[in-house]
Design a protein around this motif. Structure first.
Motif, PDB file in Angstrom:
ATOM      1  N   LEU A  22       0.797  -1.209  -0.022  1.00  0.00           N
ATOM      2  CA  LEU A  22      -0.080  -0.122   0.010  1.00  0.00           C
ATOM      3  C   LEU A  22       0.994   1.181  -0.134  1.00  0.00           C
ATOM      4  N   ALA A  23       2.087   1.131  -0.063  1.00  0.00           N
ATOM      5  CA  ALA A  23       3.002   2.111   0.049  1.00  0.00           C
ATOM      6  C   ALA A  23       2.998   2.799  -1.303  1.00  0.00           C
ATOM      7  N   ASN A  24       2.566   2.158  -2.276  1.00  0.00           N
ATOM      8  CA  ASN A  24       2.646   2.780  -3.589  1.00  0.00           C
ATOM      9  C   ASN A  24       1.202   3.423  -3.774  1.00  0.00           C
ATOM     10  N   PRO A  25       0.958   4.752  -4.246  1.00  0.00           N
ATOM     11  CA  PRO A  25      -0.174   5.315  -4.354  1.00  0.00           C
ATOM     12  C   PRO A  25      -0.945   5.057  -5.193  1.00  0.00           C
ATOM     13  N   VAL A  26      -0.537   4.450  -6.509  1.00  0.00           N
ATOM     14  CA  VAL A  26      -1.395   3.826  -7.453  1.00  0.00           C
ATOM     15  C   VAL A  26      -1.941   2.589  -6.944  1.00  0.00           C
ATOM     16  N   ARG A  27      -1.317   1.494  -6.218  1.00  0.00           N
ATOM     17  CA  ARG A  27      -1.677   0.100  -5.802  1.00  0.00           C
ATOM     18  C   ARG A  27      -2.779   0.717  -4.671  1.00  0.00           C
ATOM     19  N   PHE A  28      -2.516   1.529  -3.817  1.00  0.00           N
ATOM     20  CA  PHE A  28      -3.375   2.039  -2.808  1.00  0.00           C
ATOM     21  C   PHE A  28      -4.713   2.451  -3.475  1.00  0.00           C
ATOM     22  N   GLN A  29      -4.757   3.230  -4.735  1.00  0.00           N
ATOM     23  CA  GLN A  29      -5.792   3.705  -5.220  1.00  0.00           C
ATOM     24  C   GLN A  29      -6.746   2.682  -5.888  1.00  0.00           C
ATOM     25  N   VAL A  30      -5.894   1.602  -6.643  1.00  0.00           N
ATOM     26  CA  VAL A  30      -6.584   0.642  -7.079  1.00  0.00           C
ATOM     27  C   VAL A  30      -7.369  -0.285  -5.916  1.00  0.00           C
ATOM     28  N   LEU A  31      -6.911  -0.340  -4.797  1.00  0.00           N
ATOM     29  CA  LEU A  31      -7.587  -1.034  -3.803  1.00  0.00           C
ATOM     30  C   LEU A  31      -8.800  -0.355  -3.454  1.00  0.00           C
ATOM     31  N   GLN A  32      -8.854   1.061  -3.585  1.00  0.00           N
ATOM     32  CA  GLN A  32      -9.807   1.725  -3.176  1.00  0.00           C
ATOM     33  C   GLN A  32     -10.867   1.946  -4.149  1.00  0.00           C
ATOM     34  N   TRP A  33     -10.538   1.694  -5.324  1.00  0.00           N
ATOM     35  CA  TRP A  33     -11.507   1.708  -6.470  1.00  0.00           C
ATOM     36  C   TRP A  33     -12.120   0.266  -6.445  1.00  0.00           C
ATOM     37  N   LEU A  34     -11.471  -0.644  -5.984  1.00  0.00           N
ATOM     38  CA  LEU A  34     -11.993  -2.022  -6.065  1.00  0.00           C
ATOM     39  C   LEU A  34     -13.088  -2.277  -5.130  1.00  0.00           C
ATOM     40  N   ARG A  35     -13.319  -1.088  -4.093  1.00  0.00           N
ATOM     41  CA  ARG A  35     -14.220  -1.358  -3.141  1.00  0.00           C
ATOM     42  C   ARG A  35     -15.592  -1.124  -3.667  1.00  0.00           C
ATOM     43  N   GLU A  36     -15.595  -0.209  -4.742  1.00  0.00           N
ATOM     44  CA  GLU A  36     -16.854   0.126  -5.430  1.00  0.00           C
ATOM     45  C   GLU A  36     -16.528  -0.181  -7.097  1.00  0.00           C
ATOM     46  N   PRO A  37     -16.550  -1.230  -7.307  1.00  0.00           N
ATOM     47  CA  PRO A  37     -15.935  -1.508  -8.716  1.00  0.00           C
ATOM     48  C   PRO A  37     -16.970  -0.940  -9.921  1.00  0.00           C
ATOM     49  N   GLU A  38     -18.285  -1.043  -9.455  1.00  0.00           N
ATOM     50  CA  GLU A  38     -19.417  -0.654 -10.426  1.00  0.00           C
ATOM     51  C   GLU A  38     -19.334   0.962 -10.586  1.00  0.00           C
ATOM     52  N   GLU A  39     -18.765   1.545  -9.647  1.00  0.00           N
ATOM     53  CA  GLU A  39     -18.456   3.181  -9.717  1.00  0.00           C
ATOM     54  C   GLU A  39     -17.276   3.592 -10.457  1.00  0.00           C
ATOM     55  N   HIS A  40     -16.312   2.815 -10.345  1.00  0.00           N
ATOM     56  CA  HIS A  40     -15.179   3.238 -10.966  1.00  0.00           C
ATOM     57  C   HIS A  40     -14.521   2.528 -12.265  1.00  0.00           C
ATOM     58  N   PHE A  41     -15.321   1.440 -12.653  1.00  0.00           N
ATOM     59  CA  PHE A  41     -14.646   0.640 -13.697  1.00  0.00           C
ATOM     60  C   PHE A  41     -15.926   0.464 -14.644  1.00  0.00           C
ATOM     61  N   ALA A  42     -15.829   0.528 -16.158  1.00  0.00           N
ATOM     62  CA  ALA A  42     -16.850   0.406 -17.245  1.00  0.00           C
ATOM     63  C   ALA A  42     -16.829  -0.910 -17.120  1.00  0.00           C
ATOM     64  N   VAL A  43     -17.527  -1.765 -16.550  1.00  0.00           N
ATOM     65  CA  VAL A  43     -17.788  -3.272 -16.442  1.00  0.00           C
ATOM     66  C   VAL A  43     -19.265  -3.566 -17.045  1.00  0.00           C
ATOM     67  N   ASP A  44     -19.257  -4.571 -17.743  1.00  0.00           N
ATOM     68  CA  ASP A  44     -20.748  -4.933 -18.031  1.00  0.00           C
ATOM     69  C   ASP A  44     -21.097  -6.161 -17.050  1.00  0.00           C
ATOM     70  N   PRO A  45     -21.901  -6.022 -16.308  1.00  0.00           N
ATOM     71  CA  PRO A  45     -22.587  -7.253 -15.222  1.00  0.00           C
ATOM     72  C   PRO A  45     -23.028  -8.219 -15.903  1.00  0.00           C
ATOM     73  N   ALA A  46     -23.537  -8.059 -17.248  1.00  0.00           N
ATOM     74  CA  ALA A  46     -24.032  -9.361 -18.205  1.00  0.00           C
ATOM     75  C   ALA A  46     -22.839 -10.173 -18.561  1.00  0.00           C
ATOM     76  N   VAL A  47     -21.662  -9.785 -18.560  1.00  0.00           N
ATOM     77  CA  VAL A  47     -20.340 -10.423 -18.951  1.00  0.00           C
ATOM     78  C   VAL A  47     -19.651 -11.087 -17.695  1.00  0.00           C
ATOM     79  N   THR A  48     -19.382 -10.241 -16.689  1.00  0.00           N
ATOM     80  CA  THR A  48     -18.884 -10.855 -15.211  1.00  0.00           C
ATOM     81  C   THR A  48     -19.504  -9.778 -13.988  1.00  0.00           C
TER      82      THR A  48
END
Length: 124
Positions: A22-48
């Protein structure tokens, strides 16, 4: 404190590996984004399902703007630290948070540091 009072290195590895990851800011940010993946990534729930299967590394790469190899290396660090889990879907790797291991890490941090208020403000 003497060296006899210091915890053994093995006792701290479960705490230090996630902290190093978590000392790396990008890794820390990605972990935060993955907390609410629908808000942060253009994912299609019909696919996965981004909560059950995770977010494809290509979506993480697109959001960070980093090279795919860099993102893959970052995600491998987070996985070795026990903060995320990976799932292969065909040729793609998907990542999701390991909430149980994150909770264990936070509790271990709380025990070792002894300051509950410090951990309560961590945005993991």
């Amino acid at each position: 404190m003497t060296t006899d009072d210091m915890p053994a290195a093995g006792d701290l590895s479960a705490l230090l590996e996630p902290l190093k990851a978590l000392a790396n800011p990008v890794r820390f940010q990605v972990l935060q984004w993955l907390r609410e993946p629908e808000e942060h990534f253009a994912v299609d729930p019909a696919v996965t399902d981004p909560r059950a299967v995770g977010v494809c590394v290509s979506h993480i790469q697109a959001k960070t703007g980093l090279a795919q190899s860099t993102v893959s290396a970052y995600m491998a660090v987070l996985e070795r630290a026990g903060l995320v889990r990976s799932t292969r879907v065909g040729k793609w790797t998907h990542y999701r948070r390991d909430e149980e291991r994150i909770a264990s890490f936070i509790e271990a941090f709380r025990r070792e540091v002894g300051e509950a208020h410090m951990v309560d403000s961590l945005p993991l």
